[in-house]
Design an enzyme around this catalytic site. Structure first.
Site, PDB file in Angstrom:
ATOM      1  N   HIS A  14     -10.814  -0.529  13.357  1.00 33.17           N
ATOM      2  CA  HIS A  14     -10.666  -1.279  12.071  1.00 33.17           C
ATOM      3  C   HIS A  14     -11.994  -1.938  11.827  1.00 33.17           C
ATOM      4  O   HIS A  14     -12.748  -2.672  12.768  1.00 33.17           O
ATOM      5  CB  HIS A  14      -9.639  -2.363  12.010  1.00 33.17           C
ATOM      6  CG  HIS A  14      -9.686  -3.314  10.529  1.00 33.17           C
ATOM      7  ND1 HIS A  14      -9.030  -2.860   9.559  1.00 33.17           N
ATOM      8  CD2 HIS A  14     -10.298  -4.321  10.437  1.00 33.17           C
ATOM      9  CE1 HIS A  14      -9.180  -3.562   8.500  1.00 33.17           C
ATOM     10  NE2 HIS A  14      -9.888  -4.531   9.065  1.00 33.17           N
ATOM     11  N   LYS A  26      -1.369  -5.641   9.872  1.00 34.60           N
ATOM     12  CA  LYS A  26      -1.381  -4.265   9.494  1.00 34.60           C
ATOM     13  C   LYS A  26      -1.693  -3.304  10.841  1.00 34.60           C
ATOM     14  O   LYS A  26      -1.125  -2.072  10.665  1.00 34.60           O
ATOM     15  CB  LYS A  26      -2.416  -4.001   8.474  1.00 34.60           C
ATOM     16  CG  LYS A  26      -1.978  -4.725   7.190  1.00 34.60           C
ATOM     17  CD  LYS A  26      -2.909  -4.642   6.019  1.00 34.60           C
ATOM     18  CE  LYS A  26      -3.842  -5.936   6.233  1.00 34.60           C
ATOM     19  NZ  LYS A  26      -4.794  -6.048   5.024  1.00 34.60           N
ATOM     20  N   SER A  50      -3.778 -11.401   8.915  1.00 30.32           N
ATOM     21  CA  SER A  50      -3.937 -10.445   8.179  1.00 30.32           C
ATOM     22  C   SER A  50      -3.905  -8.996   8.572  1.00 30.32           C
ATOM     23  O   SER A  50      -3.368  -7.997   8.261  1.00 30.32           O
ATOM     24  CB  SER A  50      -4.731 -10.666   6.826  1.00 30.32           C
ATOM     25  OG  SER A  50      -4.575  -9.936   5.720  1.00 30.32           O
ATOM     26  N   ARG A  84      -3.572 -16.727  -1.145  1.00 34.01           N
ATOM     27  CA  ARG A  84      -4.653 -17.163  -0.684  1.00 34.01           C
ATOM     28  C   ARG A  84      -5.947 -16.831  -1.570  1.00 34.01           C
ATOM     29  O   ARG A  84      -6.697 -17.902  -1.787  1.00 34.01           O
ATOM     30  CB  ARG A  84      -5.039 -16.571   0.597  1.00 34.01           C
ATOM     31  CG  ARG A  84      -4.154 -16.797   1.932  1.00 34.01           C
ATOM     32  CD  ARG A  84      -4.048 -16.020   3.152  1.00 34.01           C
ATOM     33  NE  ARG A  84      -5.529 -16.070   3.420  1.00 34.01           N
ATOM     34  CZ  ARG A  84      -5.998 -14.973   4.211  1.00 34.01           C
ATOM     35  NH1 ARG A  84      -5.296 -13.888   4.580  1.00 34.01           N
ATOM     36  NH2 ARG A  84      -7.407 -15.107   4.574  1.00 34.01           N
ATOM     37  N   ASP A 116       1.807  -9.808   3.958  1.00 33.29           N
ATOM     38  CA  ASP A 116       0.545 -10.014   3.840  1.00 33.29           C
ATOM     39  C   ASP A 116      -0.039  -9.668   2.622  1.00 33.29           C
ATOM     40  O   ASP A 116      -0.811 -10.333   2.025  1.00 33.29           O
ATOM     41  CB  ASP A 116      -0.155  -8.669   4.881  1.00 33.29           C
ATOM     42  CG  ASP A 116      -1.605  -8.961   4.726  1.00 33.29           C
ATOM     43  OD1 ASP A 116      -2.126  -9.975   5.001  1.00 33.29           O
ATOM     44  OD2 ASP A 116      -2.305  -7.970   3.962  1.00 33.29           O
TER      45      ASP A 116
END
Lengths: 432, 432
Positions: A82, A187, A183, A168, A161
């Site tokens: 990621h 995932k 967050s 947010r 999320d």
């Protein structure tokens, strides 16, 4: 237990219990806690922080808010990577084939681009015919047979999320390490991989502006992954300048394909090799980074990674023949930006070029914007290069009516000086 | 300017500008800023604070959200007093007539009781016929002629405070000095008096539990008043024990009337004399506190303050003859609570007795609850008193079915010890 006492505990700087964290996530998702109470709690979390235990409890509570992907039917080591997002970041398109060519299984869920940072899904969808909307069965089948698959985020995963991020975004609580870390990691955890490599960017083109902030975020995410039983590591890399030379969806796919042929820009190739080597070590294929990097480099040079890339694109419906037709890449305006003086490039700023690429049509400012896959920027020079007045600094590609200020914006992203350039110590920083 | 940047400034600990504060109050009141954004901002204010300038800017912005009362038609010095609330606090019923008897004009707006602290409006409305719903013209006329009037809060004054308080109540943001101070002071400023005396309580029966917190709140409120051009002072007094002997609406009115005849409990009489003397000094009638207190005491002993009280009650429709009928004060249960051992009273806790008085019917837990004006508690002893086993500590008055635990609750509020009691140094603390 009630939400007011939880808000007050966090506002007092207390450590929230597992039960309190589970309570506020469950009841926010089921609608019994209203936005205004969650907004107050989010601000208290932003200002008072969360320790490692709270942050992993929060991540797990978010994972439990929806479905999770079961990768157990896939043989081999399931890996994921990621990136926290940058300008010109097409790393997944190269690292995926590299690690799959070593026999690992990359089962990856990616996002769309927003703002100055691009998204892997957009880059993939710039290839004619390619879809990232696979069923879970198709996804698992493809990872089994090809060694990799990349799909878009499904609504069923981590609904907490999506709700929290939307809140947010409008309550000034985006910039919070435990909230960002949970967050991202929720995932990753819900996606099911055993090992996770986080590519954490720092610099003007990244979400984290300083290396110190990036280290703190990386540490928080690695700690969450470990606490939840996943081998998680983070590689910190520089996003003060764009990664590689290409910014824009089809331009970046072409650069990724060139890199898989061993013809990519040095900085991008180095990051891909480093990331793939670390994943190979995480998966237990190697124990020494130098050996791992040599093996990965061999997969590039031998063409085996490119073969996997071609199979991966084909499996998801992509037509590389159609992609390779020059006519597909036509744009109305191709504008070289020339140096107005001579000197040595000391910096190429990622943020203004990323924002300019959005103006040219390559990205989105809002989720409703439509992307022009051909728009973008190609750099001709990188820091350390010497240029003469009149040399091309970069080329802009767009189908939009030309805006005069774009030329100045592009030119001013390149900082020329007369004095010698000394490259920063650019070793990647590993957090594990 | 937008609400997100304002939230972010406060979350970063920045000082908000006058314009930013005016913006978020105006747009919250007009509905264009939603509750979730205001909740986030309130938590940021709670955790990062506000300086004196921000707090007075906030107060003024709140005042501007609604109407203000113009007292300029009234001749003389217009004075106001406000108590932060306590158990057995009937001070306004005595201080008002005292200062009016000196020629000052008390134009006061009061609240209803909620929780363990009573409200002046409820105490007044326990007098048959009395109304606190005067028109603004009637209010000004009465202050002119009688020297004092006390009315309920009107919806037209400081609507921002009503909206903000309702949101703070459900978002864990009640306990914040700048938010408490601006809430109280916005109503005082909008009410129009030139001089304001704040009666700030500390101790277990008060909103502020410690003298240190009470000092900080008092300082914040005095600074607001001064910044907005009002002579504002604060008197800090002890609320670890109930004020006087009576708790409950009609019981307290009777105690106030006795005090106006010079027959009140020492602690309550002292506070009333001190408060009235300070107001007289603020109004310029005296410069020396000892002289002022002597003058005020004389108004008590001469019966002049009682005359004003009678005129004031009559002007607002109250029937003191009806009030003085013993049958009006009937309750089904009159329960003396007896000492089960001998000793010296070292403490009489205000909070449990205040909460018990609500259970007996004297107060509200929610705004919808109906008060029993006759319910309450009368203390028979105060700290320093010596009791024998079997002596009455207090008497409970209620029309509700008797609950056995009430006896224990009442008895345990009285702390008996064998050792000698040394009264704390009980001088009032002045913040100016």
């Amino acid at each position: 237990m009630n939400i007011l006492s939880i808000i007050e505990h966090k506002a007092n700087g207390d450590i929230l219990t597992h039960e309190e964290i589970r309570y506020f996530i469950d009841h926010y998702v089921d609608g019994s806690i209203p936005d205004y109470q969650m907004a107050s709690l989010l601000m208290a979390i932003k200002l008072k922080g969360m320790n490692a235990q709270e942050t992993s409890d929060l991540t797990l509570a978010m994972v439990h808010s929806g479905e999770t992907i079961d990768l157990s039917a896939i043989e081999g080591v399931k890996v994921d990577k990621h990136s926290t997002g940058g300008v010109g970041d097409k790393t997944s398109l190269v690292v995926g084939p590299l690690v799959a060519s070593l026999g690992l299984k990359l089962a990856k869920m990616s996002g769309k681009g927003l703002g100055h940072t691009g998204g892997t899904i957009d880059k993939l969808e710039s290839i004619p015919g390619l879809t990232t909307a696979l069923t879970q069965a198709q996804f698992i089948q493809q990872v089994q047979t090809v060694g990799m698959a990349i799909i878009g985020q499904t609504k069923a995963l981590v609904p907490a999320d999506k709700l929290l991020y939307a809140l947010r975004d409008v309550t000034g609580t985006v910039q919070s390490i435990p909230l960002i870390a949970s967050s991202i990691m929720s995932k990753k955890i819900a996606s099911g991989a055993q090992t996770i490599l986080l590519d954490v960017k720092y610099g003007n083109g990244a979400f984290m502006k300083t290396i110190e902030d990036a280290k703190v975020l990386a540490r928080a995410m690695v700690d969450i992954g470990k606490a939840l039983g996943r081998d998680t590591r983070a590689l910190l890399s520089d996003m003060n300048q764009p990664l590689g030379l290409a910014i824009g969806n089809r331009l970046e796919v072409k650069e990724a394909m060139a890199t898989l042929k061993g013809q990519g820009p040095d900085d991008f190739t180095q990051l891909c090799v480093e990331a793939a080597a670390v994943i190979a070590i995480q998966a237990g294929l190697y124990s020494d980074l130098t050996v791992a990097k040599a093996a990965v480099t061999n997969q590039l040079q031998s063409g085996r990674a490119l073969t996997i890339f071609n199979q991966f694109i084909h499996a998801q419906g992509g037509d590389l023949n159609a992609f390779n037709q020059p006519s597909l890449h036509h744009v109305d305006v191709v504008k070289p930006i020339l140096a107005t003086s001579s000197g040595i490039i000391h910096a190429v700023e990622a943020l203004p070029l990323g924002l300019l690429s959005v103006d040219l049509g390559a990205g989105r400012l809002t989720k409703a914007d439509v992307i022009d896959f051909n728009a973008g920027i190609v750099l001709h020079v990188k820091p350390g290069d010497t240029v003469q007045k009149g040399d091309t600094l970069c080329t802009l590609y767009t189908n939009k009516p030309w805006v005069a200020s774009w030329e100045t914006t592009a030119r001013e992203a390149f900082h020329l000086q007369k004095k010698a350039y000394h490259a920063p110590h650019d070793a990647f920083i590993m957090i594990e």
